[in-house]
Design a protein around this motif. Sequence first.
Motif, PDB file in Angstrom:
ATOM      1  N   ALA A 141      11.839   5.423 -14.490  1.00 17.75           N
ATOM      2  CA  ALA A 141      12.210   4.934 -13.159  1.00 17.75           C
ATOM      3  C   ALA A 141      11.001   4.344 -12.442  1.00 17.75           C
ATOM      4  O   ALA A 141      11.115   3.328 -11.740  1.00 17.75           O
ATOM      5  CB  ALA A 141      12.816   6.066 -12.340  1.00 17.75           C
ATOM      6  N   SER A 142       9.834   4.961 -12.614  1.00 14.06           N
ATOM      7  CA  SER A 142       8.615   4.434 -11.989  1.00 14.06           C
ATOM      8  C   SER A 142       8.285   3.044 -12.525  1.00 14.06           C
ATOM      9  O   SER A 142       7.930   2.143 -11.760  1.00 14.06           O
ATOM     10  CB  SER A 142       7.444   5.389 -12.232  1.00 14.06           C
ATOM     11  N   GLY A 143       8.384   2.881 -13.834  1.00 19.18           N
ATOM     12  CA  GLY A 143       8.097   1.582 -14.422  1.00 19.18           C
ATOM     13  C   GLY A 143       9.056   0.508 -13.943  1.00 19.18           C
ATOM     14  O   GLY A 143       8.645  -0.613 -13.620  1.00 19.18           O
ATOM     15  N   ILE A 144      10.351   0.845 -13.883  1.00 12.02           N
ATOM     16  CA  ILE A 144      11.336  -0.131 -13.417  1.00 12.02           C
ATOM     17  C   ILE A 144      11.122  -0.439 -11.944  1.00 12.02           C
ATOM     18  O   ILE A 144      11.267  -1.592 -11.505  1.00 12.02           O
ATOM     19  CB  ILE A 144      12.761   0.392 -13.672  1.00 12.02           C
ATOM     20  N   ALA A 145      10.767   0.578 -11.146  1.00 13.23           N
ATOM     21  CA  ALA A 145      10.519   0.356  -9.721  1.00 13.23           C
ATOM     22  C   ALA A 145       9.339  -0.594  -9.506  1.00 13.23           C
ATOM     23  O   ALA A 145       9.372  -1.450  -8.618  1.00 13.23           O
ATOM     24  CB  ALA A 145      10.254   1.691  -9.020  1.00 13.23           C
ATOM     25  N   VAL A 146       8.301  -0.451 -10.307  1.00 13.35           N
ATOM     26  CA  VAL A 146       7.155  -1.365 -10.204  1.00 13.35           C
ATOM     27  C   VAL A 146       7.584  -2.797 -10.543  1.00 13.35           C
ATOM     28  O   VAL A 146       7.135  -3.759  -9.901  1.00 13.35           O
ATOM     29  CB  VAL A 146       6.018  -0.890 -11.130  1.00 13.35           C
ATOM     30  N   ILE A 147       8.459  -2.931 -11.539  1.00 12.86           N
ATOM     31  CA  ILE A 147       8.980  -4.263 -11.871  1.00 12.86           C
ATOM     32  C   ILE A 147       9.782  -4.827 -10.702  1.00 12.86           C
ATOM     33  O   ILE A 147       9.681  -6.018 -10.368  1.00 12.86           O
ATOM     34  CB  ILE A 147       9.838  -4.201 -13.145  1.00 12.86           C
ATOM     35  N   PHE A 148      10.593  -3.968 -10.054  1.00 11.82           N
ATOM     36  CA  PHE A 148      11.335  -4.411  -8.868  1.00 11.82           C
ATOM     37  C   PHE A 148      10.386  -4.955  -7.811  1.00 11.82           C
ATOM     38  O   PHE A 148      10.625  -6.019  -7.229  1.00 11.82           O
ATOM     39  CB  PHE A 148      12.133  -3.245  -8.287  1.00 11.82           C
TER      40      PHE A 148
ATOM     41  N   VAL B  82       6.820 -12.766   2.870  1.00 10.65           N
ATOM     42  CA  VAL B  82       7.181 -11.453   3.395  1.00 10.65           C
ATOM     43  C   VAL B  82       6.174 -10.430   2.873  1.00 10.65           C
ATOM     44  O   VAL B  82       5.765 -10.480   1.716  1.00 10.65           O
ATOM     45  CB  VAL B  82       8.609 -11.056   2.966  1.00 10.65           C
ATOM     46  N   THR B  83       5.779  -9.502   3.732  1.00 12.33           N
ATOM     47  CA  THR B  83       4.740  -8.534   3.364  1.00 12.33           C
ATOM     48  C   THR B  83       5.301  -7.235   2.798  1.00 12.33           C
ATOM     49  O   THR B  83       4.535  -6.399   2.328  1.00 12.33           O
ATOM     50  CB  THR B  83       3.874  -8.201   4.586  1.00 12.33           C
ATOM     51  N   THR B  84       6.622  -7.034   2.836  1.00  8.25           N
ATOM     52  CA  THR B  84       7.201  -5.794   2.334  1.00  8.25           C
ATOM     53  C   THR B  84       7.735  -5.982   0.916  1.00  8.25           C
ATOM     54  O   THR B  84       8.098  -7.088   0.507  1.00  8.25           O
ATOM     55  CB  THR B  84       8.345  -5.317   3.246  1.00  8.25           C
ATOM     56  N   LEU B  85       7.800  -4.878   0.177  1.00 11.01           N
ATOM     57  CA  LEU B  85       8.218  -4.915  -1.230  1.00 11.01           C
ATOM     58  C   LEU B  85       9.389  -3.987  -1.512  1.00 11.01           C
ATOM     59  O   LEU B  85       9.640  -3.652  -2.673  1.00 11.01           O
ATOM     60  CB  LEU B  85       7.046  -4.526  -2.133  1.00 11.01           C
ATOM     61  N   GLY B  86      10.116  -3.586  -0.485  1.00  3.82           N
ATOM     62  CA  GLY B  86      11.204  -2.646  -0.687  1.00  3.82           C
ATOM     63  C   GLY B  86      10.769  -1.227  -0.371  1.00  3.82           C
ATOM     64  O   GLY B  86       9.697  -0.990   0.194  1.00  3.82           O
ATOM     65  N   ASN B  87      11.579  -0.274  -0.730  1.00  2.92           N
ATOM     66  CA  ASN B  87      11.294   1.139  -0.486  1.00  2.92           C
ATOM     67  C   ASN B  87      11.218   1.865  -1.826  1.00  2.92           C
ATOM     68  O   ASN B  87      12.197   1.904  -2.583  1.00  2.92           O
ATOM     69  CB  ASN B  87      12.387   1.750   0.391  1.00  2.92           C
ATOM     70  N   ALA B  88      10.064   2.416  -2.133  1.00  2.00           N
ATOM     71  CA  ALA B  88       9.857   3.045  -3.444  1.00  2.00           C
ATOM     72  C   ALA B  88      10.813   4.210  -3.672  1.00  2.00           C
ATOM     73  O   ALA B  88      11.356   4.373  -4.771  1.00  2.00           O
ATOM     74  CB  ALA B  88       8.409   3.516  -3.571  1.00  2.00           C
TER      75      ALA B  88
ATOM     76  N   ARG C  71       0.831  -1.207   0.000  1.00  2.00           N
ATOM     77  CA  ARG C  71       0.000   0.000   0.000  1.00  2.00           C
ATOM     78  C   ARG C  71       0.866   1.257   0.000  1.00  2.00           C
ATOM     79  O   ARG C  71       0.617   2.199  -0.772  1.00  2.00           O
ATOM     80  CB  ARG C  71      -0.927  -0.007   1.206  1.00  2.00           C
ATOM     81  N   HIS C  72       1.867   1.295   0.859  1.00  2.00           N
ATOM     82  CA  HIS C  72       2.738   2.466   0.914  1.00  2.00           C
ATOM     83  C   HIS C  72       3.586   2.585  -0.353  1.00  2.00           C
ATOM     84  O   HIS C  72       3.858   3.698  -0.819  1.00  2.00           O
ATOM     85  CB  HIS C  72       3.633   2.387   2.154  1.00  2.00           C
ATOM     86  N   TYR C  73       4.010   1.453  -0.894  1.00  2.00           N
ATOM     87  CA  TYR C  73       4.785   1.475  -2.133  1.00  2.00           C
ATOM     88  C   TYR C  73       3.941   2.043  -3.268  1.00  2.00           C
ATOM     89  O   TYR C  73       4.395   2.912  -4.028  1.00  2.00           O
ATOM     90  CB  TYR C  73       5.250   0.059  -2.479  1.00  2.00           C
ATOM     91  N   LEU C  74       2.717   1.576  -3.383  1.00  2.00           N
ATOM     92  CA  LEU C  74       1.810   2.075  -4.416  1.00  2.00           C
ATOM     93  C   LEU C  74       1.521   3.557  -4.224  1.00  2.00           C
ATOM     94  O   LEU C  74       1.513   4.333  -5.191  1.00  2.00           O
ATOM     95  CB  LEU C  74       0.508   1.272  -4.387  1.00  2.00           C
ATOM     96  N   LEU C  75       1.303   3.969  -2.986  1.00  2.00           N
ATOM     97  CA  LEU C  75       1.014   5.378  -2.704  1.00  2.00           C
ATOM     98  C   LEU C  75       2.182   6.266  -3.108  1.00  2.00           C
ATOM     99  O   LEU C  75       1.977   7.354  -3.671  1.00  2.00           O
ATOM    100  CB  LEU C  75       0.702   5.553  -1.216  1.00  2.00           C
ATOM    101  N   ALA C  76       3.423   5.820  -2.847  1.00  2.00           N
ATOM    102  CA  ALA C  76       4.596   6.613  -3.215  1.00  2.00           C
ATOM    103  C   ALA C  76       4.697   6.778  -4.726  1.00  2.00           C
ATOM    104  O   ALA C  76       4.976   7.882  -5.226  1.00  2.00           O
ATOM    105  CB  ALA C  76       5.853   5.949  -2.660  1.00  2.00           C
ATOM    106  N   ILE C  77       4.469   5.701  -5.468  1.00  2.00           N
ATOM    107  CA  ILE C  77       4.534   5.777  -6.929  1.00  2.00           C
ATOM    108  C   ILE C  77       3.447   6.706  -7.470  1.00  2.00           C
ATOM    109  O   ILE C  77       3.700   7.551  -8.347  1.00  2.00           O
ATOM    110  CB  ILE C  77       4.399   4.372  -7.550  1.00  2.00           C
ATOM    111  N   LEU C  78       2.232   6.573  -6.950  1.00  2.00           N
ATOM    112  CA  LEU C  78       1.134   7.430  -7.407  1.00  2.00           C
ATOM    113  C   LEU C  78       1.374   8.889  -7.035  1.00  2.00           C
ATOM    114  O   LEU C  78       1.051   9.796  -7.810  1.00  2.00           O
ATOM    115  CB  LEU C  78      -0.188   6.944  -6.806  1.00  2.00           C
TER     116      LEU C  78
END
Length: 225
Positions: free
Chosen positions: A142-149, A160-166, A60-67
């Motif tokens: 960078a946003s597109g590559i970050a989503v792939i990451f 694991v529930t975390t996906l890294g730091n956007a 959720r936080h990762y998605l919010l940062a990208i948006l």
Amino acid sequence: MAAQGFLLIAGFLLVLLVLARPLGMWLARMINGLPLPGVQALDAGLLRMLGIRTGEMDWRHYLLAILLLNGVGLAVLFAMLMLQGYLPLNPQQLPGLSWHLALNTAVSFVSNTNWQSYAGETTLSYFSQMAGLTVQNFLSAASGIAVIFALIRAFARQNVTTLGNAWVDLTRITLWVLLPLSLVIALLFIQQGVPAKPAALSAVLPRWRGQSSCCRWGRWPRRRR
């Protein structure tokens, strides 16, 4: 002409083959959050200077940062294009775009579509192209590559529930992948004599059937051999 085209394709494939392993390993270190060889201290220092916390985010936080990044970028680029006539680096005194053309262009570049329904040389100022479109060329990629990451981590980290730091991903992708590649390509263009010096319409270039046209950019003088 066909031979030249085949050589170009072969050269492109050769570059991809040579870069595949080192670039893949570099990206893998980014995905796994490992220190980047040669730039570890600088990378950590820049993250601290930018106030970026390295703690991981849930989806959720990762998605919010990208948006949030793309939403702010859309608003800034939209305003920049509409107010172009009042901004610097506009030697041709080009007026601002209409709201619908500015919105179409902003959405296009923020979404990494880069669709243009205008003649860039006679519609956009240097400021709009450099501080607006070019910035989005980097941030949208960078946003597109970050989503792939994040997607790769989601598959790899099944429990694991975390996906890294956007913000860390976006910063590292921009600084250590996109900018170096762009610098190398830019130097190649300069070596080939591509116009690179901002100036008003001045240079007259030969055109098809004996006609001539003006080039919007000046040109760096080339040494005689």
